[in-house]
Every structure is written in C-alpha cells, then in structure tokens.
Design a protein around this motif. Structure first.
Motif, PDB file in Angstrom:
ATOM      1  N   VAL A  17      -6.067  -6.315  11.001  1.00 58.51           N
ATOM      2  CA  VAL A  17      -5.999  -5.778  12.365  1.00 58.51           C
ATOM      3  C   VAL A  17      -4.541  -5.787  12.836  1.00 58.51           C
ATOM      4  CG1 VAL A  17      -6.652  -6.178  14.776  1.00 58.51           C
ATOM      5  CG2 VAL A  17      -8.354  -6.473  12.958  1.00 58.51           C
ATOM      6  N   GLU A  18      -3.852  -6.899  12.620  1.00 55.58           N
ATOM      7  CA  GLU A  18      -2.444  -7.006  13.066  1.00 55.58           C
ATOM      8  C   GLU A  18      -1.551  -6.012  12.330  1.00 55.58           C
ATOM      9  OE1 GLU A  18      -2.738 -11.770  14.008  1.00 55.58           O
ATOM     10  OE2 GLU A  18      -1.207 -11.066  12.607  1.00 55.58           O
ATOM     11  N   ALA A  19      -1.771  -5.900  11.009  1.00 56.05           N
ATOM     12  CA  ALA A  19      -0.905  -5.018  10.206  1.00 56.05           C
ATOM     13  C   ALA A  19      -1.115  -3.557  10.592  1.00 56.05           C
ATOM     14  CB  ALA A  19      -1.177  -5.229   8.721  1.00 56.05           C
ATOM     15  N   LEU A  20      -2.353  -3.176  10.877  1.00 58.26           N
ATOM     16  CA  LEU A  20      -2.624  -1.783  11.256  1.00 58.26           C
ATOM     17  C   LEU A  20      -2.080  -1.487  12.652  1.00 58.26           C
ATOM     18  CD1 LEU A  20      -6.269  -1.397   9.888  1.00 58.26           C
ATOM     19  CD2 LEU A  20      -4.253  -0.151   9.071  1.00 58.26           C
ATOM     20  N   THR A  21      -2.295  -2.392  13.600  1.00 55.51           N
ATOM     21  CA  THR A  21      -1.804  -2.124  14.957  1.00 55.51           C
ATOM     22  C   THR A  21      -0.271  -2.093  14.964  1.00 55.51           C
ATOM     23  OG1 THR A  21      -2.137  -4.459  15.463  1.00 55.51           O
ATOM     24  CG2 THR A  21      -3.803  -2.966  16.263  1.00 55.51           C
ATOM     25  N   ALA A  22       0.364  -2.901  14.117  1.00 55.99           N
ATOM     26  CA  ALA A  22       1.833  -2.868  14.014  1.00 55.99           C
ATOM     27  C   ALA A  22       2.314  -1.503  13.533  1.00 55.99           C
ATOM     28  CB  ALA A  22       2.329  -3.962  13.064  1.00 55.99           C
ATOM     29  N   ARG A  23       1.473  -0.799  12.794  1.00 57.28           N
ATOM     30  CA  ARG A  23       1.812   0.557  12.321  1.00 57.28           C
ATOM     31  C   ARG A  23       1.399   1.626  13.321  1.00 57.28           C
ATOM     32  NH1 ARG A  23       2.061   1.766   6.708  1.00 57.28           N
ATOM     33  NH2 ARG A  23       2.323  -0.073   5.412  1.00 57.28           N
ATOM     34  N   GLY A  24       0.812   1.205  14.446  1.00 60.24           N
ATOM     35  CA  GLY A  24       0.380   2.175  15.448  1.00 60.24           C
ATOM     36  C   GLY A  24      -0.973   2.813  15.150  1.00 60.24           C
ATOM     37  N   VAL A  25      -1.702   2.243  14.193  1.00 54.73           N
ATOM     38  CA  VAL A  25      -3.037   2.766  13.856  1.00 54.73           C
ATOM     39  C   VAL A  25      -4.050   2.185  14.836  1.00 54.73           C
ATOM     40  CG1 VAL A  25      -4.843   2.796  12.066  1.00 54.73           C
ATOM     41  CG2 VAL A  25      -2.414   2.930  11.414  1.00 54.73           C
ATOM     42  N   LYS A  26      -4.980   3.027  15.306  1.00 56.02           N
ATOM     43  CA  LYS A  26      -6.036   2.523  16.198  1.00 56.02           C
ATOM     44  C   LYS A  26      -7.048   1.729  15.376  1.00 56.02           C
ATOM     45  CE  LYS A  26      -5.927   6.372  19.395  1.00 56.02           C
ATOM     46  NZ  LYS A  26      -6.365   7.744  19.255  1.00 56.02           N
ATOM     47  N   VAL A  27      -7.514   0.631  15.954  1.00 57.43           N
ATOM     48  CA  VAL A  27      -8.417  -0.250  15.212  1.00 57.43           C
ATOM     49  C   VAL A  27      -9.671  -0.543  16.012  1.00 57.43           C
ATOM     50  CG1 VAL A  27      -8.681  -2.588  14.270  1.00 57.43           C
ATOM     51  CG2 VAL A  27      -6.543  -1.351  13.919  1.00 57.43           C
ATOM     52  N   ALA A  28     -10.823  -0.462  15.323  1.00 55.70           N
ATOM     53  CA  ALA A  28     -12.086  -1.005  15.842  1.00 55.70           C
ATOM     54  C   ALA A  28     -12.367  -2.260  15.037  1.00 55.70           C
ATOM     55  CB  ALA A  28     -13.208   0.019  15.678  1.00 55.70           C
ATOM     56  N   ALA A  29     -12.450  -3.397  15.723  1.00 51.24           N
ATOM     57  CA  ALA A  29     -12.578  -4.693  15.047  1.00 51.24           C
ATOM     58  C   ALA A  29     -14.029  -5.147  15.078  1.00 51.24           C
ATOM     59  CB  ALA A  29     -11.678  -5.719  15.718  1.00 51.24           C
ATOM     60  N   ALA A  30     -14.647  -5.236  13.899  1.00 46.11           N
ATOM     61  CA  ALA A  30     -16.071  -5.568  13.823  1.00 46.11           C
ATOM     62  C   ALA A  30     -16.315  -7.070  13.784  1.00 46.11           C
ATOM     63  CB  ALA A  30     -16.670  -4.926  12.573  1.00 46.11           C
ATOM     64  N   SER A  31     -17.384  -7.451  14.465  1.00 48.62           N
ATOM     65  CA  SER A  31     -17.836  -8.844  14.436  1.00 48.62           C
ATOM     66  C   SER A  31     -19.297  -8.864  14.845  1.00 48.62           C
ATOM     67  CB  SER A  31     -17.008  -9.682  15.411  1.00 48.62           C
ATOM     68  OG  SER A  31     -17.578 -10.970  15.575  1.00 48.62           O
ATOM     69  N   ARG A  32     -20.028  -9.894  14.392  1.00 49.65           N
ATOM     70  CA  ARG A  32     -21.404 -10.044  14.902  1.00 49.65           C
ATOM     71  C   ARG A  32     -21.370 -10.456  16.365  1.00 49.65           C
ATOM     72  NH1 ARG A  32     -22.948 -14.123  10.337  1.00 49.65           N
ATOM     73  NH2 ARG A  32     -20.751 -14.523  10.752  1.00 49.65           N
ATOM     74  N   THR A  33     -20.259 -11.043  16.784  1.00 48.35           N
ATOM     75  CA  THR A  33     -20.117 -11.480  18.179  1.00 48.35           C
ATOM     76  C   THR A  33     -18.806 -10.943  18.752  1.00 48.35           C
ATOM     77  OG1 THR A  33     -19.135 -13.535  17.365  1.00 48.35           O
ATOM     78  CG2 THR A  33     -21.495 -13.595  17.872  1.00 48.35           C
ATOM     79  N   PRO A  34     -18.745  -9.623  18.980  1.00 49.90           N
ATOM     80  CA  PRO A  34     -17.460  -9.024  19.390  1.00 49.90           C
ATOM     81  C   PRO A  34     -16.954  -9.536  20.727  1.00 49.90           C
ATOM     82  CG  PRO A  34     -19.260  -7.446  19.619  1.00 49.90           C
ATOM     83  CD  PRO A  34     -19.832  -8.630  18.916  1.00 49.90           C
ATOM     84  N   ASP A  35     -17.851 -10.027  21.582  1.00 47.27           N
ATOM     85  CA  ASP A  35     -17.415 -10.483  22.908  1.00 47.27           C
ATOM     86  C   ASP A  35     -16.538 -11.726  22.830  1.00 47.27           C
ATOM     87  OD1 ASP A  35     -18.892  -8.443  23.804  1.00 47.27           O
ATOM     88  OD2 ASP A  35     -20.622  -9.653  24.424  1.00 47.27           O
ATOM     89  N   THR A  36     -16.674 -12.473  21.742  1.00 47.21           N
ATOM     90  CA  THR A  36     -15.908 -13.721  21.649  1.00 47.21           C
ATOM     91  C   THR A  36     -14.653 -13.558  20.786  1.00 47.21           C
ATOM     92  OG1 THR A  36     -17.180 -14.416  19.738  1.00 47.21           O
ATOM     93  CG2 THR A  36     -18.008 -15.126  21.882  1.00 47.21           C
ATOM     94  N   ALA A  37     -14.479 -12.338  20.195  1.00 45.74           N
ATOM     95  CA  ALA A  37     -13.310 -12.123  19.327  1.00 45.74           C
ATOM     96  C   ALA A  37     -12.116 -11.712  20.181  1.00 45.74           C
ATOM     97  CB  ALA A  37     -13.625 -11.036  18.302  1.00 45.74           C
ATOM     98  N   HIS A  38     -10.949 -12.286  19.877  1.00 48.07           N
ATOM     99  CA  HIS A  38      -9.751 -11.997  20.671  1.00 48.07           C
ATOM    100  C   HIS A  38      -8.705 -11.313  19.803  1.00 48.07           C
ATOM    101  CE1 HIS A  38     -11.549 -14.395  23.778  1.00 48.07           C
ATOM    102  NE2 HIS A  38     -11.681 -15.395  22.921  1.00 48.07           N
ATOM    103  N   HIS A  39      -8.486 -10.036  20.039  1.00 49.06           N
ATOM    104  CA  HIS A  39      -7.537  -9.281  19.216  1.00 49.06           C
ATOM    105  C   HIS A  39      -6.431  -8.642  20.037  1.00 49.06           C
ATOM    106  CE1 HIS A  39     -10.042  -9.554  15.637  1.00 49.06           C
ATOM    107  NE2 HIS A  39     -11.062  -9.139  16.328  1.00 49.06           N
ATOM    108  N   GLY A  40      -6.517  -8.684  21.350  1.00 48.93           N
ATOM    109  CA  GLY A  40      -5.516  -7.991  22.165  1.00 48.93           C
ATOM    110  C   GLY A  40      -6.033  -6.654  22.649  1.00 48.93           C
ATOM    111  N   ASP A  41      -5.340  -6.103  23.633  1.00 46.79           N
ATOM    112  CA  ASP A  41      -5.818  -4.921  24.357  1.00 46.79           C
ATOM    113  C   ASP A  41      -5.889  -3.656  23.509  1.00 46.79           C
ATOM    114  OD1 ASP A  41      -5.960  -6.559  26.461  1.00 46.79           O
ATOM    115  OD2 ASP A  41      -4.065  -5.917  27.392  1.00 46.79           O
TER     116      ASP A  41
END
Ligand SMILES: NC(=O)c1ccc[n+]([C@@H]2O[C@H](COP(=O)([O-])OP(=O)(O)OC[C@H]3O[C@@H](n4cnc5c(N)ncnc54)[C@H](OP(=O)(O)O)[C@@H]3O)[C@@H](O)[C@H]2O)c1
Length: 280
Positions: A17-41
């Motif tokens: 996720v960090e490496a892709l966003t650093a390249r300006g790529v849009k990311v959808a971050a999957a989790s079974r509990t997405p509400d508790t995952a913290h990836h940034g805006d």
C-alpha cells in the motif's frame, strides 16, 4: 490505475500500500475489518474475505491491478485464487505473493495451485517468490528472542537469503505500476545468505545481547507446534518449508530487488539496527 491490495493489513500488504501510494497509484486496501485498518486518507479501505464470496465483486470494483496474498489459512483454498480471477473481467494486472521453491512444496501449501491459476488467467501476471522474511525476527520470533534469548528451529546450519518485506512490496509495486514484469516469476531475496546462527549474531549485536540458535529435529519441531495447538496441515506445510532449506533452495542470492527498484536489497543488519529495541 487502481490496485486492490488483498492482505493490506499484513506484513507485505501494508508495505505494498505504501509503495503504490508513493508512486501516486490509487489503492483499495482489503481487510475483513476495514473499519479498523489505518492506511491514511489517500487509501480506500474495502471489505474482503476469501471465505465470503459476496465481498469479492464489491472489493474488485474499479480495480485494474491486484496484489494478492492468497487464502493460506483457508482449509480448501486451492481453487479460490483461480475463482476470484475468473470473476474479475476488468482486472488487467496481477502480482501474486508466493514463496521460494513453491513448486517443490507439499500440496498443503497450495501456492503451486495459485501460481498455475494466475499463469492461466489471461491477465498480465507477475509471481513473487520471496525467501523467508527478515520481519519474522521482529514478529513470530520476537517474544522467544526477547524472553529466552533463544530460537529453536529445524533449519540445521543451512543458509537463507532472508528478505525484507519492504523490498518484496517494492518489487510488487514495480510489477504492478511499470511495464516489463509480465510473465515473470521472481525469486525475491535479500543481499546475503546467512545461517540462523549468523542471523542471530547480527540481531544480537544490534540489540546488545547474546542470542542463541538451537537447531532441533523435525520431530521436535512438530511436537512443539502440536503443543502450541498448531494443526497437522500447518505442521506438514512447515516441514515442507524446512526440507527446502536443508536442500539449499533458500540459499542463493538474486538481484531481483536491485533490478526492479534500482537500489540494493535491504540487509538483516539494517533491519536489526532499525528495530534493536524489539529484542531487548
Ligand atoms: N513469513 C515468511 O517468512 C514468508 C516468506 C515467504 C512467503 N510467505 C507467505 O506470505 C503469506 C503471508 O503474507 P503476509 O506475511 O504479507 O501476511 P500476514 O502478515 O500473514 O497477514 C495476513 C493478511 O491476510 C489477510 N487475511 C487473513 N485471512 C483473510 C481472509 N479470510 N480473507 C481476506 N484476507 C485475509 C489479513 O487481513 P485482515 O486480518 O485485515 O482481514 C492480513 O492482511 C503466506 O502465504 C506465507 O506463506 C511468508
């Protein structure tokens, strides 16, 4: 391009996720509990569960790229990777996390099945076969090293080119965001090959304490895992991984990280220096 990252809260996925966003790529971050995952805006959290097919299509919505940690804990996960890809017509590019020597491991490991289905998917695929992660020393092995100053493993005195998960992630990001990686199966390794005794010396030097490696038998390792409540299937899986280590499969150093990222792979010494407090 939007990339769906399956396993986005895990060791490699978080760095993908960090490496892709650093390249300006849009990311959808999957989790079974997405509400508790913290990836940034900049990152869109999405719910995804290998065990709940109703989550697959909504998670894939709008994605043209996919980083995939397969359903390794799923008891019947062999077919799921192929089934997901068959349900993703708009997906163009895939990077699959596998493991070094995947084609020589027992069927319980499932990665050879996933690799076969990714290759047959018609997508632009790249398969990443990393060596054992450097980060294991700061995660799975950390409590034993901190509390007992020791690590018991059935790895004998074989060497491994341990790899940093940040480098695995950066190779994955390059494979997804750049041309030139389609149809490649990459053995992703660190910059040097070390025995577990040598690895613990490196970590002990950084942490300022003596750490001891105890080579144990496969039978003792299986007993220890059973006592910890690990299921037979996972014990067979582990045995397969250690057999490869004894055969020397994990020893070679490759230049995949340097070729894909343009800089040398991170060393265990670097990780140990950054995380010295973990083992004190
Ligand atoms: N450790 C090593 O040395 C090593 C070396 C080479 C390859 N590997 C391979 O690496 C893989 C693990 O990757 P990792 O270390 O990056 O991950 P990880 O740290 O083990 O994290 C697991 C990830 O999988 C997600 N997950 C778990 N169950 C799920 C489910 N039912 N549906 C959807 N997502 C699920 C978790 O997300 P949520 O909990 O947020 O849902 C989490 O993001 C394994 O296949 C392993 O064989 C490991």
């Amino acid at each position: 391009m939007t990339v769906l990252v399956i396993g986005a809260t895990g060791k490699t996925g978080r760095s993908v996720v960090e490496a892709l966003t650093a390249r300006g790529v849009k990311v959808a971050a999957a989790s079974r509990t997405p509400d508790t995952a913290h990836h940034g805006d900049a990152v869109r959290p999405v719910r995804f569960d290998w065990a709940d097919r109703g989550t697959w299509a909504p998670a894939l919505e709008g994605a043209s790229g996919l980083y995939m940690v397969g359903p390794y804990a799923h008891p019947t996960g062999e077919t799921l990777v192929g089934e997901l890809l068959a349900e993703a017509p708009d997906l163009r590019r895939v990077a699959l996390l596998s493991v070094i020597g995947a084609d020589r491991l027992p069927p319980e490991v499932m990665m050879a099945d996933w690799e076969r289905d990714v290759r047959a998917s018609g997508k632009e695929w790249t398969i990443l076969r990393p060596n054992w992660f450097i980060q294991n020393f700061g995660n799975a092995f950390a409590a034993g090293l901190r509390d007992k100053g020791a690590l018991d493993l059935p790895a004998g005195d074989a060497a491994l080119s341990f790899v940093d998960t940040r480098d695995v992630a950066e190779v994955a990001a390059a494979a997804l965001a750049e041309d030139g990686h389609t149809g490649q199966t990459y053995d992703v390794t660190g910059p040097q090959s070390l025995t577990y005794a040598e690895a613990l010396k490196t970590i002990g030097d950084a942490a300022g304490k003596d750490l001891t490696y105890h080579p144990i038998s496969h039978e003792q390792a299986a007993e220890n895992l059973r006592a910890a409540g690990v299921r037979e299937r996972a014990i067979t899986w582990q045995r397969g991984l250690y057999d490869l280590i004894h055969e020397g499969v994990n020893a070679p150093v490759t230049d995949v990280v340097e070729r894909a990222t343009g800089r040398p792979a991170r060393s265990l010494a670097q990780y140990a220096a950054e995380n010295a407090a973990t083992w004190r």
